[in-house]
Design an enzyme around this catalytic site. Structure first.
Site, short mmCIF file in Angstrom:
data_model
loop_
_atom_site.label_atom_id
_atom_site.label_comp_id
_atom_site.label_asym_id
_atom_site.label_seq_id
_atom_site.Cartn_x
_atom_site.Cartn_y
_atom_site.Cartn_z
N SER A 1 0.81 -1.21 0.00
CA SER A 1 0.00 0.00 0.00
C SER A 1 0.84 1.26 0.00
O SER A 1 0.31 2.34 -0.21
CB SER A 1 -0.93 0.02 1.22
OG SER A 1 -0.16 0.04 2.40
N LYS B 1 1.18 4.51 7.02
CA LYS B 1 0.60 5.33 5.96
C LYS B 1 1.21 6.72 6.05
O LYS B 1 1.90 7.06 7.00
CB LYS B 1 -0.93 5.42 6.08
CG LYS B 1 -1.65 4.09 6.01
CD LYS B 1 -1.80 3.60 4.58
CE LYS B 1 -2.54 2.30 4.50
NZ LYS B 1 -1.74 1.12 4.76
#
Lengths: 148, 190
Positions: free
Chosen positions: B60, B113
């Site tokens: 991701s 993230k």
């Protein structure tokens, strides 16, 4: 959190084993990082775990209107013991479980208004911590609010 | 040490040297145990208060971490990154920081993230514009196509943040510091 805790401040003995192992139960007094101010540690009572259905009074000072919600996955529902002057899950919603820091199991009379944090080894790994909790709210006791 | 008579004959010999050899193995084990305990305590303190090294799983955050997109990322080819914990003393982050945080849906999982929005910002998603509330942040993965981030579970409370990624330490040919990347066209600051 009166009258469970003192109005001028209390010293709480907090253990972190219950939060790590997931053995918290409704009715425990827990401390957690505030979702609105991450540097502040808040002390409230655990009312519901994930999946529980909670019925709460939305605004006790203006009537008896109730709402019912289901606590989402990975979250818990916390409320202060004095619902007339408390900021808890009724204001900021269900609390993510990761914000919980520990369960308070002992309270001591507090003589001084300073903040003391004594940790064993390291702050994230400690199993025991002293926490000074300041209680600006006035209160009188409401009986232990469990799941309705 | 031995006690010697005037004419040179030995009167008594200290037997403590012989005695120590009999007691050697348990005391060696005890010393080793003490050293292990000390090292364990020190490393635990350092990893909690200063920095630790964590592997990155998943794609991701491609191409920043794990740029190879094969689906069989085995644990040896994962990137290892340095996560510093000094930022947790005052919770002041900037746009573009890469952070490690506990998932709001499952406190046992940790995600990595990038911060796209800070408290008070308005962040544009595909369908609407979201206001990031006080004490929360908006995180997104660099690989928008396959990233489970704030577009799914909403803004993340800053109290869930467990550290900030500063450097990539493995594999050796990609050792570097992790830069801040901001996307100014999607975020309007408060």
């Amino acid at each position: 959190m009166l009258p469970t805790l003192n109005v001028t401040g209390s010293m709480l003995l907090v253990e972190r084993i219950s939060t790590r192992s997931g053995k918290l139960r409704p009715g425990d007094v827990v401390i957690f990082r505030s979702p609105e101010t991450p540097r502040k540690i808040v002390c409230k009572r655990l009312i519901g775990l994930e999946g529980d259905q909670i019925t709460y009074v939305v605004d006790p000072q203006s009537g008896d209107r109730c709402e019912t919600i289901v606590v989402p996955k990975g979250h818990v529902w916390v409320e202060g013991d004095y619902i007339y002057n408390t900021k808890d899950s009724r204001n900021f919603g269900a609390l993510p479980y990761g914000l919980l820091e520990g369960r308070a199991f002992w309270t001591l009379p507090c003589m001084h208004a300073f903040s003391v944090k004594l940790v064993l080894f390291a702050s994230n790994s400690s199993v025991l911590a002293w926490k000074m909790v300041k209680q600006p709210e006035m209160s009188f006791k409401l009986c232990n609010k469990g799941k309705i | 040490m031995s006690i010697v008579n005037a004419d040179g004959s030995i009167l008594a010999r200290d037997s403590s040297v012989v005695g120590n050899l009999d007691m050697g193995t348990p005391s060696v084990l005890w010393n080793v145990a003490k050293k292990c305990f000390t090292v364990g305590v020190i490393s635990l303190t350092v990893s909690d208060l200063f920095a630790s090294i964590v592997p990155v799983r998943g794609a991701s955050m491609s191409p920043t971490f794990n740029p190879k997109t094969n689906s069989l990322l085995d644990s040896l080819s994962d990137d290892r990154v340095l996560v510093e914990k000094l930022c947790l003393s005052n919770y002041k982050f900037s746009h573009g920081d890469v952070i490690v945080f506990c998932s709001p849906d499952n406190h046992k999982e940790k995600h990595i993230k990038r911060i796209v929005g800070l408290p008070g910002d308005w962040v544009g998603t595909i369908y609407d514009v979201v206001h990031v509330p006080e004490g929360h942040c908006w995180v997104e993965g660099d690989n928008s196509a396959s990233s489970l981030d704030s577009r799914s579970f909403g803004p993340v409370p800053l109290g869930l943040v467990k550290g900030r990624v500063t450097h990539i330490l493995w594999p050796p040919h990609r050792v570097s510091s992790v830069e801040r990347k901001t996307s100014r066209n999607r975020v309007s600051p408060s």
